[in-house]
Design a protein around this motif. Structure first.
Motif, PDB file in Angstrom:
ATOM      1  N   GLY A  25       0.852  -1.189   0.000  1.00  0.00           N
ATOM      2  CA  GLY A  25       0.000   0.000   0.000  1.00  0.00           C
ATOM      3  C   GLY A  25       0.883   1.231   0.000  1.00  0.00           C
ATOM      4  N   GLY A  26       0.304   2.383   0.241  1.00  0.00           N
ATOM      5  CA  GLY A  26       1.081   3.617   0.292  1.00  0.00           C
ATOM      6  C   GLY A  26       2.028   3.632   1.480  1.00  0.00           C
ATOM      7  N   ASN A  27       1.686   2.911   2.537  1.00  0.00           N
ATOM      8  CA  ASN A  27       2.468   2.939   3.777  1.00  0.00           C
ATOM      9  C   ASN A  27       3.052   1.597   4.195  1.00  0.00           C
ATOM     10  OD1 ASN A  27       1.952   5.761   5.018  1.00  0.00           O
ATOM     11  ND2 ASN A  27      -0.038   5.094   4.250  1.00  0.00           N
ATOM     12  N   ARG A  28       2.396   0.514   3.785  1.00  0.00           N
ATOM     13  CA  ARG A  28       2.797  -0.772   4.355  1.00  0.00           C
ATOM     14  C   ARG A  28       2.993  -1.876   3.323  1.00  0.00           C
ATOM     15  NH1 ARG A  28      -1.542  -1.532   8.872  1.00  0.00           N
ATOM     16  NH2 ARG A  28      -2.842  -0.613   7.252  1.00  0.00           N
ATOM     17  N   LEU A  29       3.749  -2.897   3.764  1.00  0.00           N
ATOM     18  CA  LEU A  29       3.932  -4.111   2.969  1.00  0.00           C
ATOM     19  C   LEU A  29       3.120  -5.215   3.639  1.00  0.00           C
ATOM     20  CD1 LEU A  29       7.825  -4.052   2.519  1.00  0.00           C
ATOM     21  CD2 LEU A  29       6.095  -3.289   0.870  1.00  0.00           C
ATOM     22  N   ILE A  41       0.586 -10.511   7.756  1.00  0.00           N
ATOM     23  CA  ILE A  41       1.336  -9.567   8.616  1.00  0.00           C
ATOM     24  C   ILE A  41       1.578  -8.306   7.807  1.00  0.00           C
ATOM     25  CG2 ILE A  41       3.410  -9.113   9.981  1.00  0.00           C
ATOM     26  CD1 ILE A  41       3.923 -11.988  10.304  1.00  0.00           C
ATOM     27  N   LYS A  42       1.220  -7.176   8.377  1.00  0.00           N
ATOM     28  CA  LYS A  42       1.475  -5.892   7.706  1.00  0.00           C
ATOM     29  C   LYS A  42       2.522  -5.129   8.497  1.00  0.00           C
ATOM     30  CE  LYS A  42      -3.353  -5.123   6.556  1.00  0.00           C
ATOM     31  NZ  LYS A  42      -4.382  -4.095   6.340  1.00  0.00           N
ATOM     32  N   VAL A  43       3.555  -4.665   7.796  1.00  0.00           N
ATOM     33  CA  VAL A  43       4.615  -3.859   8.428  1.00  0.00           C
ATOM     34  C   VAL A  43       4.797  -2.567   7.632  1.00  0.00           C
ATOM     35  CG1 VAL A  43       5.887  -5.866   9.325  1.00  0.00           C
ATOM     36  CG2 VAL A  43       6.459  -4.969   7.064  1.00  0.00           C
ATOM     37  N   LEU A 113      -5.983 -13.454   6.779  1.00  0.00           N
ATOM     38  CA  LEU A 113      -5.713 -13.182   5.366  1.00  0.00           C
ATOM     39  C   LEU A 113      -7.000 -13.500   4.595  1.00  0.00           C
ATOM     40  CD1 LEU A 113      -3.520 -12.654   3.124  1.00  0.00           C
ATOM     41  CD2 LEU A 113      -3.132 -15.126   3.134  1.00  0.00           C
ATOM     42  N   VAL A 114      -7.462 -12.553   3.788  1.00  0.00           N
ATOM     43  CA  VAL A 114      -8.701 -12.808   3.035  1.00  0.00           C
ATOM     44  C   VAL A 114      -8.357 -13.557   1.750  1.00  0.00           C
ATOM     45  CG1 VAL A 114     -10.766 -11.808   2.011  1.00  0.00           C
ATOM     46  CG2 VAL A 114      -9.706 -10.691   3.995  1.00  0.00           C
ATOM     47  N   THR A 115      -8.923 -14.750   1.611  1.00  0.00           N
ATOM     48  CA  THR A 115      -8.638 -15.593   0.435  1.00  0.00           C
ATOM     49  C   THR A 115      -9.949 -16.055  -0.197  1.00  0.00           C
ATOM     50  OG1 THR A 115      -8.462 -17.490   1.912  1.00  0.00           O
ATOM     51  CG2 THR A 115      -6.409 -16.489   1.230  1.00  0.00           C
ATOM     52  N   LEU A 161     -11.663   2.232  -2.759  1.00  0.00           N
ATOM     53  CA  LEU A 161     -11.889   0.930  -3.401  1.00  0.00           C
ATOM     54  C   LEU A 161     -10.677   0.006  -3.307  1.00  0.00           C
ATOM     55  CD1 LEU A 161     -13.908   2.118  -6.543  1.00  0.00           C
ATOM     56  CD2 LEU A 161     -14.699   1.705  -4.198  1.00  0.00           C
ATOM     57  N   HIS A 162      -9.456   0.594  -3.098  1.00  0.00           N
ATOM     58  CA  HIS A 162      -8.286  -0.285  -2.932  1.00  0.00           C
ATOM     59  C   HIS A 162      -8.125  -0.750  -1.483  1.00  0.00           C
ATOM     60  CE1 HIS A 162      -6.447   3.758  -2.219  1.00  0.00           C
ATOM     61  NE2 HIS A 162      -5.800   3.095  -1.273  1.00  0.00           N
ATOM     62  N   ASN A 163      -8.986  -0.256  -0.597  1.00  0.00           N
ATOM     63  CA  ASN A 163      -8.952  -0.715   0.796  1.00  0.00           C
ATOM     64  C   ASN A 163     -10.068  -1.708   1.108  1.00  0.00           C
ATOM     65  OD1 ASN A 163      -6.677   0.683   1.526  1.00  0.00           O
ATOM     66  ND2 ASN A 163      -7.793   2.516   2.156  1.00  0.00           N
TER      67      ASN A 163
HETATM   68  N1  ATP Z   1      -6.149  -9.078   5.372  1.00  0.00           N
HETATM   69  C1  ATP Z   1      -5.898  -8.978   4.073  1.00  0.00           C
HETATM   70  N2  ATP Z   1      -6.241  -9.974   3.225  1.00  0.00           N
HETATM   71  C2  ATP Z   1      -5.976  -9.882   1.882  1.00  0.00           C
HETATM   72  N3  ATP Z   1      -5.379  -8.828   1.306  1.00  0.00           N
HETATM   73  C3  ATP Z   1      -5.026  -7.802   2.104  1.00  0.00           C
HETATM   74  C4  ATP Z   1      -5.271  -7.811   3.512  1.00  0.00           C
HETATM   75  N4  ATP Z   1      -4.792  -6.642   4.030  1.00  0.00           N
HETATM   76  C5  ATP Z   1      -4.276  -5.958   3.003  1.00  0.00           C
HETATM   77  N5  ATP Z   1      -4.417  -6.632   1.838  1.00  0.00           N
HETATM   78  C6  ATP Z   1      -3.930  -6.191   0.503  1.00  0.00           C
HETATM   79  O1  ATP Z   1      -2.788  -5.373   0.691  1.00  0.00           O
HETATM   80  C7  ATP Z   1      -2.985  -4.082   0.123  1.00  0.00           C
HETATM   81  C8  ATP Z   1      -2.307  -3.026   0.988  1.00  0.00           C
HETATM   82  O2  ATP Z   1      -2.771  -3.119   2.334  1.00  0.00           O
HETATM   83  P1  ATP Z   1      -3.181  -1.826   3.174  1.00  0.00           P
HETATM   84  O3  ATP Z   1      -4.267  -1.115   2.436  1.00  0.00           O
HETATM   85  O4  ATP Z   1      -3.513  -2.241   4.542  1.00  0.00           O
HETATM   86  O5  ATP Z   1      -1.822  -0.997   3.129  1.00  0.00           O
HETATM   87  P2  ATP Z   1      -1.584   0.553   3.424  1.00  0.00           P
HETATM   88  O6  ATP Z   1      -0.179   0.859   3.022  1.00  0.00           O
HETATM   89  O7  ATP Z   1      -1.994   0.848   4.820  1.00  0.00           O
HETATM   90  O8  ATP Z   1      -2.612   1.247   2.424  1.00  0.00           O
HETATM   91  P3  ATP Z   1      -2.804   2.816   2.037  1.00  0.00           P
HETATM   92  O9  ATP Z   1      -2.088   3.015   0.733  1.00  0.00           O
HETATM   93  O10 ATP Z   1      -4.311   2.867   1.837  1.00  0.00           O
HETATM   94  O11 ATP Z   1      -2.306   3.612   3.180  1.00  0.00           O
HETATM   95  C9  ATP Z   1      -4.503  -3.920  -0.001  1.00  0.00           C
HETATM   96  O12 ATP Z   1      -4.855  -3.046  -1.059  1.00  0.00           O
HETATM   97  C10 ATP Z   1      -4.951  -5.358  -0.262  1.00  0.00           C
HETATM   98  O13 ATP Z   1      -4.803  -5.692  -1.639  1.00  0.00           O
END
Ligand code: ATP
Ligand code: MG
Length: 245
Positions: A25-29, A41-43, A113-115, A161-163
């Motif tokens: 995403g814009g902030n996280r992997l 896991i999001k970091v 994890l959404v699958t 829509l990307h969230n």
């Molecule tokens: N629990 C999940 N299950 C499946 N896919 C996910 C999940 N969480 C995140 N994703 C995928 O990872 C991408 C990035 O995650 P996320 O939106 O949390 O990152 P972010 O960097 O916080 O985003 P932003 O750019 O909105 O700040 C999402 O667009 C989605 O495709």
């Protein structure tokens, strides 16, 4: 066995640095949890650690404590609070947080994890609409999502829509495909004083406003596609990365 990272010799730190994130995403992997394929896991992305984010802020925002710049920590608190306040029903619409973990790429939040039924990682609503348009299964899921979101009054910022991810089931040939929408980011109360947290009526009004704006985003995206526009920067997963190995 996954290779160990430089810092994880003496701790239970989860090693991610040699793995490929499935999404950015814009902030996280986002990584598939190395020890549990059903978890994510999001970091923070390199360059977006809480300290780096705070250092880019000016006065007085740079006075806020460091943990207020940690998106994953904040997301853990928000997901847990929403679940505690709205009950299990809300887990049809948002992920469950399993807490924070230490990784060699910084602190991370663990969620489900959404699958899809075929075990591939679900795509975003942005990607789904871009690739399939407003077909019957997604229209049906939107018609279910809009009133459910408003009646539960889930607190969120703009519903981008990307969230939102689309969980697709019944992918067998001949079966009617079903879609379910799950909001994976942008949750919580945005105001300094979260009045909507304490006044249910206000929470419903706010959720209704977010839904109205989301409907506008769906229309704009479909128009952009028709007129040969682009979808933006984030929100598409490479098909190869959807496969959980
Ligand atoms: N629990 C999940 N299950 C499946 N896919 C996910 C999940 N969480 C995140 N994703 C995928 O990872 C991408 C990035 O995650 P996320 O939106 O949390 O990152 P972010 O960097 O916080 O985003 P932003 O750019 O909105 O700040 C999402 O667009 C989605 O495709
Ligand atoms: Mg996001």
């Amino acid at each position: 066995m996954p290779a160990s990272g430089p810092n994880d010799k003496f701790t239970n730190m989860i090693s991610l640095h040699l793995r490929k994130p499935f999404a950015k995403g814009g902030n996280r992997l986002c990584f598939v949890h190395p020890d549990n394929r059903g978890m994510c896991i999001k970091v923070a992305r390199p360059g977006f650690s809480p300290a780096e984010k705070r250092s880019r802020k000016g006065f007085p925002k740079n006075l806020k404590p460091l943990n207020r710049f940690d998106d994953s920590q904040i997301e853990h608190e928000v997901l847990s609070t929403i679940h505690a306040e709205l009950g299990d029903e809300v887990l049809d619409l948002i992920p469950r947080s399993y807490g924070m973990v230490e990784t060699d790429m910084g602190p991370g939040i663990v969620t489900n994890l959404v699958t899809d039924e075929d075990h591939q990682i679900s795509i975003t609503l942005l990607q789904y609409l871009w690739e399939n348009g407003l077909d019957a299964p997604i229209q049906k899921s939107l018609d279910q999502f809009y009133p459910a979101w408003q009646s539960l009054a889930v607190p969120s910022r703009d519903l981008l829509l990307h969230n939102i991810v689309v969980q697709q089931t019944s992918l067998e040939a001949g079966d009617e495909k079903q879609c379910r929408l799950i909001v994976i980011d942008g949750l919580g109360w945005s105001d300094m004083i979260p009045l909507a947290r304490f006044f249910k009526g206000l929470a419903h009004v706010k959720a209704g406003r977010k839904i109205k704006n989301m409907k506008g985003r769906v229309t704009s995206l479909l128009e952009a596609k028709q007129s040969g526009g682009s979808w933006g920067i984030h929100g598409f997963i490479d098909p190869k990365k959807r496969i959980i190995s």
